[in-house]
Scaffold this motif. Structure first.
Motif: not given
Length: 253
Positions: A105, A162-166, A170, A185
């Motif tokens: 990202q 893994k904390p965030e959306t992949s 996205r 998720s």
């Protein structure tokens, strides 16, 4: 082709192993966050037999212009972080070195920086550079064109920490005109990465899925990207851009 690698975390090390073992690439150097006072090579660190120099440098140990003067490369591969561009963007643009960024990202200003660099050299940005996931996206685009009325659901699974959306999920959502907030998720254990796109029809369901079994899959994607990117004119590319000719071009006769 001569290659430089930025980023030597879990994925970067797996990519380095693939590059060192490939006959198509000569890994010249690796840049990591911490210093390397022992001056160990990537091959030594990974236990890979290779004639490539592949020396490891800490981010602050050597200036990029000096490094490229001593160890020139055809391609810079970035598996570091969004600010990794600060290390090499200027020199790559001035020297016409191709860039392959696999950062998951970027903030919008970094994407614009990549697009500006693409006026001077070949630039590829792929949040997930595996061949399989990019074929999945390409296949999903084709199916959506065939059946735009189908319901679409996107599911991604990764390791528990893994904390965030992949970022890949996205990209899939954006490509298929879906809301990223609707991505489902799952976080469990040590899952490297799995993505599924579900197309729901009134009387049938199509599921397109891809799973990375090991991080070396990213190295295979890098090899494909480097080979095909260097054959292109300067510009800004995605993995789908490089794969589409294989899908749509037909053999002579």
């Amino acid at each position: 082709m001569k290659v430089g690698l930025i980023g030597f975390g879990r994925t970067g090390k797996s990519v380095a192993s693939v590059l060192l073992e490939s006959d198509a690439t000569a890994l010249q150097w690796v840049i990591r966050g911490s210093a390397n006072p022992e001056r160990k090579s990537a091959a030594d660190c990974l236990g890979v037999t290779s004639d490539n120099p592949a020396l490891i440098f800490g981010r602050d140990e050597i200036a990029m212009d000096s490094l490229l003067d001593r160890h020139p490369v055809d391609v810079i591969i970035d598996f570091s972080s969004a600010d990794g561009l600060d290390l090499y963007a200027r020199e790559a643009g001035q020297r016409g070195i191709a860039i392959i960024s696999a950062i998951s990202q970027y903030p919008e200003e970094r994407v614009e920086q990549l697009r500006a660099l693409a006026e001077h050299t070949q630039v590829l940005w792929s949040p997930n550079i595996t061949i399989g996931i990019n074929f999945l996206i390409l296949a999903a685009k084709i199916l959506k064109q065939i059946a735009p009325e189908a319901d679409i659901a996107i599911i991604e699974e990764h390791f528990a920490a893994k904390p965030e959306t992949s970022g890949t999920a996205r990209v899939i959502a954006e490509t298929l005109d879906q809301c990223s907030d609707d991505i489902k998720s799952i976080r469990a254990g040590g899952i490297v990465g799995r993505h599924e796109i579900l197309f729901g029809f009134p009387y049938q369901t199509v599921r397109l899925s891809h799973e990375s079994i090991a991080r070396e899959a990213f190295g295979n994607g890098v090899l494909f990207a480097a080979k095909n990117l260097l054959a292109r004119d300067k510009g800004f590319y995605s993995m789908q851009d490089l794969m589409e000719p294989y899908v749509y071009e037909r053999p002579d006769g």
